[in-house]
Design an enzyme around this catalytic site. Structure first.
Site, PDB file in Angstrom:
ATOM      1  N   HIS A 233      49.403  65.556 -21.789  1.00 59.34           N
ATOM      2  CA  HIS A 233      50.336  64.832 -20.923  1.00 59.34           C
ATOM      3  C   HIS A 233      50.383  65.548 -19.580  1.00 59.34           C
ATOM      4  O   HIS A 233      50.189  66.770 -19.518  1.00 59.34           O
ATOM      5  CB  HIS A 233      51.717  64.839 -21.591  1.00 59.34           C
ATOM      6  CG  HIS A 233      52.761  63.970 -20.937  1.00 59.34           C
ATOM      7  ND1 HIS A 233      53.355  64.277 -19.740  1.00 59.34           N
ATOM      8  CD2 HIS A 233      53.328  62.806 -21.348  1.00 59.34           C
ATOM      9  CE1 HIS A 233      54.240  63.344 -19.429  1.00 59.34           C
ATOM     10  NE2 HIS A 233      54.246  62.442 -20.386  1.00 59.34           N
TER      11      HIS A 233
ATOM     12  N   GLN B 173      56.558  47.136 -19.526  1.00 56.31           N
ATOM     13  CA  GLN B 173      57.712  46.919 -18.660  1.00 56.31           C
ATOM     14  C   GLN B 173      57.328  46.849 -17.182  1.00 56.31           C
ATOM     15  O   GLN B 173      58.198  46.864 -16.320  1.00 56.31           O
ATOM     16  CB  GLN B 173      58.739  48.043 -18.872  1.00 56.31           C
ATOM     17  CG  GLN B 173      59.223  48.137 -20.320  1.00 56.31           C
ATOM     18  CD  GLN B 173      60.386  49.092 -20.508  1.00 56.31           C
ATOM     19  OE1 GLN B 173      61.337  48.772 -21.193  1.00 56.31           O
ATOM     20  NE2 GLN B 173      60.309  50.265 -19.916  1.00 56.31           N
TER      21      GLN B 173
ATOM     22  N   ASP C 110      51.290  57.735 -20.464  1.00 55.67           N
ATOM     23  CA  ASP C 110      50.384  58.581 -19.679  1.00 55.67           C
ATOM     24  C   ASP C 110      49.984  59.833 -20.459  1.00 55.67           C
ATOM     25  O   ASP C 110      50.175  60.961 -20.010  1.00 55.67           O
ATOM     26  CB  ASP C 110      50.996  58.938 -18.336  1.00 55.67           C
ATOM     27  CG  ASP C 110      52.378  59.560 -18.439  1.00 55.67           C
ATOM     28  OD1 ASP C 110      52.966  59.505 -19.532  1.00 55.67           O
ATOM     29  OD2 ASP C 110      52.867  60.099 -17.432  1.00 55.67           O
TER      30      ASP C 110
ATOM     31  N   ASN D  32      61.949  46.114 -16.845  1.00 58.63           N
ATOM     32  CA  ASN D  32      61.911  47.574 -16.870  1.00 58.63           C
ATOM     33  C   ASN D  32      63.270  48.118 -17.297  1.00 58.63           C
ATOM     34  O   ASN D  32      64.214  48.176 -16.509  1.00 58.63           O
ATOM     35  CB  ASN D  32      61.521  48.113 -15.489  1.00 58.63           C
ATOM     36  CG  ASN D  32      61.412  49.633 -15.488  1.00 58.63           C
ATOM     37  OD1 ASN D  32      61.316  50.265 -16.538  1.00 58.63           O
ATOM     38  ND2 ASN D  32      61.417  50.213 -14.300  1.00 58.63           N
TER      39      ASN D  32
ATOM     40  N   ASP E 204      65.798  61.490 -25.244  1.00 57.98           N
ATOM     41  CA  ASP E 204      65.228  62.145 -26.427  1.00 57.98           C
ATOM     42  C   ASP E 204      66.080  63.327 -26.880  1.00 57.98           C
ATOM     43  O   ASP E 204      66.316  63.518 -28.077  1.00 57.98           O
ATOM     44  CB  ASP E 204      63.779  62.576 -26.168  1.00 57.98           C
ATOM     45  CG  ASP E 204      63.572  63.325 -24.851  1.00 57.98           C
ATOM     46  OD1 ASP E 204      64.573  63.681 -24.195  1.00 57.98           O
ATOM     47  OD2 ASP E 204      62.395  63.546 -24.483  1.00 57.98           O
TER      48      ASP E 204
ATOM     49  N   ASP F  38      54.330  58.153 -25.341  1.00 56.98           N
ATOM     50  CA  ASP F  38      54.316  57.892 -23.909  1.00 56.98           C
ATOM     51  C   ASP F  38      53.023  57.175 -23.541  1.00 56.98           C
ATOM     52  O   ASP F  38      52.033  57.223 -24.288  1.00 56.98           O
ATOM     53  CB  ASP F  38      54.408  59.212 -23.143  1.00 56.98           C
ATOM     54  CG  ASP F  38      55.589  59.220 -22.185  1.00 56.98           C
ATOM     55  OD1 ASP F  38      56.048  58.135 -21.794  1.00 56.98           O
ATOM     56  OD2 ASP F  38      56.058  60.313 -21.832  1.00 56.98           O
TER      57      ASP F  38
END
Length: 667
Positions: free
Chosen positions: A422, A230, A287, A259, A398, A285
């Site tokens: 993370h 995105q 990252d 995005n 979530d 995710d």
């Protein structure tokens, strides 16, 4: 205890850290001192391993250490003569209580293959963290030791694990597995669409693609690997990515879209899993650094669950990799805020300091309301019944999904032994800045949909209090986003899909109007602080006592409304505050300050503006009053709209509108 393994399925194998991750050893095998709950008094085990008497005394008095060079492969390690190593660790102990509670499995088999002389000792724990020796076997030469174990005693908590004791020579662990011969709910194992949502983090995507490509055996259950890109720093154009992509033999696909935030990216993963008829969508995710065996562990666990169940992984700190940041989360229904499931749980626990066996709260089974989408496996059967994500862009997507699934009868399990690394929340401050809009709006939407309390419990009261804190702390850009959030909330759920791609650019366009939103890298880019006639709070100023808080707040608001800032505060800041000192009760006492951000990458100039305070306080009060009056009708509108706005068709229309071609995707 040898036996034929035919008809048995691997639930979990013993694994060791990949090459180059020496700092993660305590998560796999007890590194450093290994005297946690070792039963020194159980000298019979050592004697059975034929340890010389001098080594027996030495082990009882001096802790031994694991050595990185003794890790031979992902599944094999050497235990040096006279050492005892425990696999009662996060990644290698077997979370028996979770399998007992949620799956059809009632009996398991531990198989340990060794070479050399020594002993295998099996232990278990209960929900209180009490430890019990279960069985032991002396080994010599090339040996396969099988232990038949029951899950019946693990109603509230507990783990299984084993230790290895080396005798007069080194003992080699070749491999070890936890097995079951129970029938799976999905015979042969379910298929997965593995999806990563990314926004301008191509380096992370490349790293995780390399990890997965180096561990293709864990992808046997993966039908398709999808990256939803995105950003404008394209993954496909990142140096080295195409070479790694070729190793997936056509199973990797990249989708480039506008995005749409985390909810738009992860809903795309759910959508693609429905499209290709996978049994599960595994959301990741961007990252993060993944422990690849987590994929198979989640998949096998979900296969054995008695009914479709969401299964998620835990989160470790990317920059301090033995620190467990999130072991499980619930939603405090009265406040609609994330909370810890039980009081004795630690938010950040370092297994390099205190191992799993010494940490009683990790032995209690933790039941949750939701799992963060840093790693979450969602059955497509659940998606078909309750829909995709709410179009919230980010924040609360979530948690809302977990609550919606729970209300529909689908549980979420945060499974120990499955995890990613993370960036922890300790290194972020997303309540300030552009993300404040999404925190405010989406928390309120979650309350409208799921709060069992009149008017959403404490949500609106705390929201108004938060507005006051931001305003007296001179965080006007943050407050502008929160006001916009309340205005959009009142528009109703029909606008949520339209706002997905529009709202963030509009919020960012407002930065120029607010000095507190403008970040500069160098302190020299600001005027040097000077002493002014304005207030100078004590450096040790603390939060007002609870009984004094309301009078203090009223007095502070009145002072900021009535008293004009010192004229020099427009030209010079009074001081510089480190981020940790940027607390509303501190900043409220100044007229003009430089404040560093949470990441340490820059600073902003906060300046008191009575006109902004007056206007925004009035807006906030009016909007909160309107939301309070209309709460019941708003809740009815949002609840009625959920089936439509989370539907496959609604998201399909959004994706068709915002998917871009390669030509359009170029920056």
């Amino acid at each position: 205890m040898s036996g034929d393994q035919q008809g048995w399925t691997q639930l979990q194998r013993v694994i060791l850290p990949p090459e180059g991750q020496v700092d993660t050893i305590p998560l796999y095998v007890d590194a450093g001192t290994v005297n946690g709950v070792r039963l020194i008094e159980d000298d019979a085990v050592y004697r059975a391993a034929k340890l010389p008497e001098d080594k027996l005394r030495f082990m009882s008095s001096t802790p031994r250490q694991a050595h990185f060079e003794d890790l031979l492969s992902r599944t094999s390690m050497k235990v040096r003569s006279g050492d005892r190593m425990s696999f009662g660790t996060y990644f290698n102990a077997f979370p028996a209580s979770y399998w007992r509670r949620w799956t059809t499995v009632r009996d398991i088999r531990l198989t340990v293959s060794t070479q050399g002389e020594g002993a295998v000792v099996v232990y278990k724990s209960n929900a209180r963290g009490s430890l019990q020796r279960v069985a032991s076997e002396r080994v010599s030469g090339s040996t396969v030791s099988n232990f038949e174990l029951s899950l019946k005693p693990f109603g509230d908590g507990g783990w299984y694990w084993f230790d290895l004791v080396a005798g007069g020579e080194d003992l080699i662990l070749t491999e070890a597995q936890w097995l079951s011969n129970a029938e799976r709910r999905i015979e042969g194992g379910g298929s997965i669409t593995l999806e990563i949502t990314t926004m301008n983090k191509p380096d992370y995507c490349l790293n995780n693609a390399k990890i997965l490509a180096d561990n293709l055996d864990v992808l046997d259950c993966v039908k398709e690997f999808v990256i939803v890109d995105q950003g404008n720093q394209k993954v496909l154009d990142y140096p080295g990515f195409k070479e790694v992509a070729e190793r997936f033999n056509g199973r990797l696909r990249i989708i480039e879209q506008a995005n749409l935030g985390g909810s738009g990216g992860f809903s795309r993963g759910m959508y693609e899993a429905l499209e290709n008829e996978s049994d599960y969508a595994l959301l990741l995710d961007d990252d993060v650094v993944i422990e690849p065996d987590s994929i198979t562990r989640l998949a096998v666990f979900a296969d054995y669950c008695r009914k479709p169940t969401i299964a998620g992984g835990h989160m470790f700190d990317l920059y301090n990799r033995t620190v467990l940041h999130t072991f499980g989360e619930i939603v405090d229904a009265h406040r609609i805020q994330p909370a810890l499931p039980h009081q004795d749980m630690e938010l950040r626990h370092d297994f390099a300091v205190v191992n799993l066996r010494q940490t009683p709260w990790t032995h209690r089974r933790t039941d949750v309301d939701y799992n963060g989408w840093w790693m979450c496996l969602i059955p497509t059967a659940v998606i078909r019944e309750i829909g995709l994500s709410m179009p919230l862009f980010l924040k609360w997507d979530d948690a809302e999904y977990g609550l919606r699934a729970k209300e529909a009868g689908f549980a979420t399990v945060s499974l120990p032994g499955a995890a990613v690394w993370h960036v922890s929340w300790a290194d972020k401050d997303d309540l300030v800045g552009w993300q404040a809009y999404f925190h405010e709006r989406n928390r309120a939407i979650t309350a409208l949909l799921h709060s069992p309390f009149p008017k959403g419990g404490r949500v609106q009261r705390e929201s108004l209090q938060q507005d006051v804190k931001h305003l007296i702390a001179m965080q006007y850009f943050t407050e502008r986003g929160r006001i916009m959030a309340m205005e959009d909330l009142l528009q109703g759920p029909e606008e949520l899909h339209r706002l997905l791609a529009e709202r963030l650019p509009q919020i960012n366009a407002l930065r120029a109007e607010y000095p507190d939103a403008q970040v500069k890298e160098d302190f020299d880019d600001f005027p040097h602080p000077r002493i002014s006639k304005g207030p100078h709070p004590s450096a040790n100023a603390g939060i007002p006592a609870k009984k004094d808080l309301i009078p203090w707040a009223l007095k502070t608001v009145v002072r900021q409304l009535v008293r004009k800032p010192d004229p020099s505060s427009e030209e010079y800041p009074q001081t510089v505050l480190a981020h940790k000192d940027n607390r509303w009760w501190r900043t409220a006492g100044y007229d003009s300050i430089i404040v560093t951000n949470a990441e340490g990458t820059g600073a902003s100039w906060y300046r008191r503006d009575p006109a902004k305070l007056r206007a925004m306080m009035a807006q906030s009060t009016r909007l909160h009053a309107q939301i309070y009056r209309e709460w019941e009708s708003l809740a009815a509108r949002y609840q009625a709209a959920v089936p439509q706005i989370t539907s496959y068709q609604a998201w399909r229309e959004t994706f068709e509108k915002h998917t871009v071609s390669r030509d359009e995707a170029q920056p």
